[in-house]
Design a protein around this motif. Sequence first.
Motif, PDB file in Angstrom:
ATOM      1  N   ILE A 174       0.849  -1.198   0.000  1.00 21.41           N
ATOM      2  CA  ILE A 174       0.000   0.000   0.000  1.00 21.41           C
ATOM      3  C   ILE A 174       0.880   1.242   0.000  1.00 21.41           C
ATOM      4  N   ARG A 175       0.523   2.202  -0.879  1.00 19.42           N
ATOM      5  CA  ARG A 175       1.230   3.470  -0.938  1.00 19.42           C
ATOM      6  C   ARG A 175       0.320   4.604  -0.477  1.00 19.42           C
ATOM      7  N   GLN A 176       0.897   5.775  -0.281  1.00 14.90           N
ATOM      8  CA  GLN A 176       0.140   6.939   0.194  1.00 14.90           C
ATOM      9  C   GLN A 176      -1.053   7.239  -0.704  1.00 14.90           C
ATOM     10  N   ASP A 177      -0.846   7.216  -2.006  1.00 12.49           N
ATOM     11  CA  ASP A 177      -1.913   7.562  -2.954  1.00 12.49           C
ATOM     12  C   ASP A 177      -3.070   6.564  -2.907  1.00 12.49           C
ATOM     13  N   ASP A 178      -2.778   5.334  -2.501  1.00 15.21           N
ATOM     14  CA  ASP A 178      -3.822   4.303  -2.483  1.00 15.21           C
ATOM     15  C   ASP A 178      -4.915   4.604  -1.454  1.00 15.21           C
ATOM     16  N   LEU A 179      -4.587   5.358  -0.413  1.00 18.19           N
ATOM     17  CA  LEU A 179      -5.550   5.643   0.648  1.00 18.19           C
ATOM     18  C   LEU A 179      -6.119   7.053   0.569  1.00 18.19           C
ATOM     19  N   TYR A 180      -5.734   7.804  -0.440  1.00 16.42           N
ATOM     20  CA  TYR A 180      -6.144   9.209  -0.520  1.00 16.42           C
ATOM     21  C   TYR A 180      -7.664   9.360  -0.503  1.00 16.42           C
ATOM     22  N   ASP A 181      -8.354   8.661  -1.394  1.00 18.45           N
ATOM     23  CA  ASP A 181      -9.812   8.819  -1.499  1.00 18.45           C
ATOM     24  C   ASP A 181     -10.517   8.357  -0.228  1.00 18.45           C
ATOM     25  N   THR A 182     -10.044   7.259   0.353  1.00 18.69           N
ATOM     26  CA  THR A 182     -10.663   6.743   1.579  1.00 18.69           C
ATOM     27  C   THR A 182     -10.535   7.732   2.724  1.00 18.69           C
ATOM     28  N   VAL A 183      -9.330   8.258   2.906  1.00 20.20           N
ATOM     29  CA  VAL A 183      -9.104   9.229   3.987  1.00 20.20           C
ATOM     30  C   VAL A 183      -9.939  10.479   3.753  1.00 20.20           C
ATOM     31  N   HIS A 184     -10.023  10.940   2.512  1.00 18.63           N
ATOM     32  CA  HIS A 184     -10.812  12.129   2.189  1.00 18.63           C
ATOM     33  C   HIS A 184     -12.285  11.912   2.517  1.00 18.63           C
ATOM     34  N   ASP A 185     -12.815  10.725   2.173  1.00 19.66           N
ATOM     35  CA  ASP A 185     -14.228  10.435   2.433  1.00 19.66           C
ATOM     36  C   ASP A 185     -14.514  10.375   3.923  1.00 19.66           C
ATOM     37  N   VAL A 186     -13.636   9.698   4.677  1.00 17.32           N
ATOM     38  CA  VAL A 186     -13.831   9.573   6.123  1.00 17.32           C
ATOM     39  C   VAL A 186     -13.767  10.943   6.788  1.00 17.32           C
ATOM     40  N   ALA A 187     -12.797  11.760   6.369  1.00 15.83           N
ATOM     41  CA  ALA A 187     -12.659  13.100   6.945  1.00 15.83           C
ATOM     42  C   ALA A 187     -13.885  13.951   6.656  1.00 15.83           C
ATOM     43  N   SER A 188     -14.438  13.827   5.463  1.00 16.48           N
ATOM     44  CA  SER A 188     -15.629  14.597   5.100  1.00 16.48           C
ATOM     45  C   SER A 188     -16.827  14.185   5.950  1.00 16.48           C
ATOM     46  N   GLU A 189     -16.977  12.880   6.162  1.00 15.49           N
ATOM     47  CA  GLU A 189     -18.079  12.383   6.999  1.00 15.49           C
ATOM     48  C   GLU A 189     -17.939  12.880   8.434  1.00 15.49           C
ATOM     49  N   HIS A 190     -16.693  12.853   8.942  1.00 20.17           N
ATOM     50  CA  HIS A 190     -16.460  13.320  10.314  1.00 20.17           C
ATOM     51  C   HIS A 190     -16.750  14.809  10.438  1.00 20.17           C
ATOM     52  N   ALA A 191     -16.324  15.568   9.433  1.00 20.55           N
ATOM     53  CA  ALA A 191     -16.567  17.009   9.451  1.00 20.55           C
ATOM     54  C   ALA A 191     -18.066  17.313   9.423  1.00 20.55           C
ATOM     55  N   SER A 192     -18.816  16.565   8.620  1.00 17.97           N
ATOM     56  CA  SER A 192     -20.261  16.775   8.540  1.00 17.97           C
ATOM     57  C   SER A 192     -20.930  16.479   9.872  1.00 17.97           C
ATOM     58  N   ALA A 193     -20.525  15.374  10.510  1.00 18.40           N
ATOM     59  CA  ALA A 193     -21.110  15.006  11.797  1.00 18.40           C
ATOM     60  C   ALA A 193     -20.784  16.051  12.862  1.00 18.40           C
ATOM     61  N   THR A 194     -19.550  16.548  12.820  1.00 18.28           N
ATOM     62  CA  THR A 194     -19.145  17.575  13.784  1.00 18.28           C
ATOM     63  C   THR A 194     -19.949  18.845  13.590  1.00 18.28           C
TER      64      THR A 194
END
Length: 213
Positions: A153-173
């Motif tokens: 696994i490389r950094q770019d492989d998790l980019y979309d996943t991390v972005h989606d999770v962060a967006s969901e957390h921001a919305s909930a907050t």
Amino acid sequence: MIDTLRDTSTITLTDAQWALLLADTPWVNGFTVEDFNSVHNVLIRAHNALRENLFEDDERRIDAITDIQLWYVADGRNDDFLLAVNLAHRLTLQSDLINMVDLKDTANATPGEPAIRAVFSCLIAERNEMCEAFALAALEFEGLVGYAEHRGIRQDDLYDTVHDVASEHASATNNNGLGTQIPYLIEQYGHGNTRDLIDEIAADKASTPDATD
């Protein structure tokens, strides 16, 4: 990578250390928890008694005690607060809200020395619990980083996943209002910077003629 992680080991006071904290007789006698300032005063006195007033080679000294801070987040209906532990630059652990009513009930059952012991024991227990959880998470983190590297696994492989999770957390907050937004901003930027941000936004709103609540 964190280069200068501070001490996360469990803090347990000895009789000699308790004696230092409780040495100021006029303050100790009749002590009760009235509000946030009462609790904060206990912590500040602990900072002084157990670190600032002791030489570096004094076995009673607890350097990690000054890593503990309290954040007042009351909304006018209560005096609830957060406990924070500064472990490194831009790395601060934050507790859940500590209920002032419960703390008052526990501490004020017996005023004076027992009340101080109850307050400080509560703060230390909260700090120890957070540090222990952080230590376990750090071990898991190191293990998973190695596992991800092993699986290619490389950094770019998790980019979309991390972005989606962060967006969901921001919305909930955001959806839960100031009660979750402010603690989150404190965690990210610190208390002082968050206050500056609030002042900046308030000033912008005040300068806008059609600003609405």
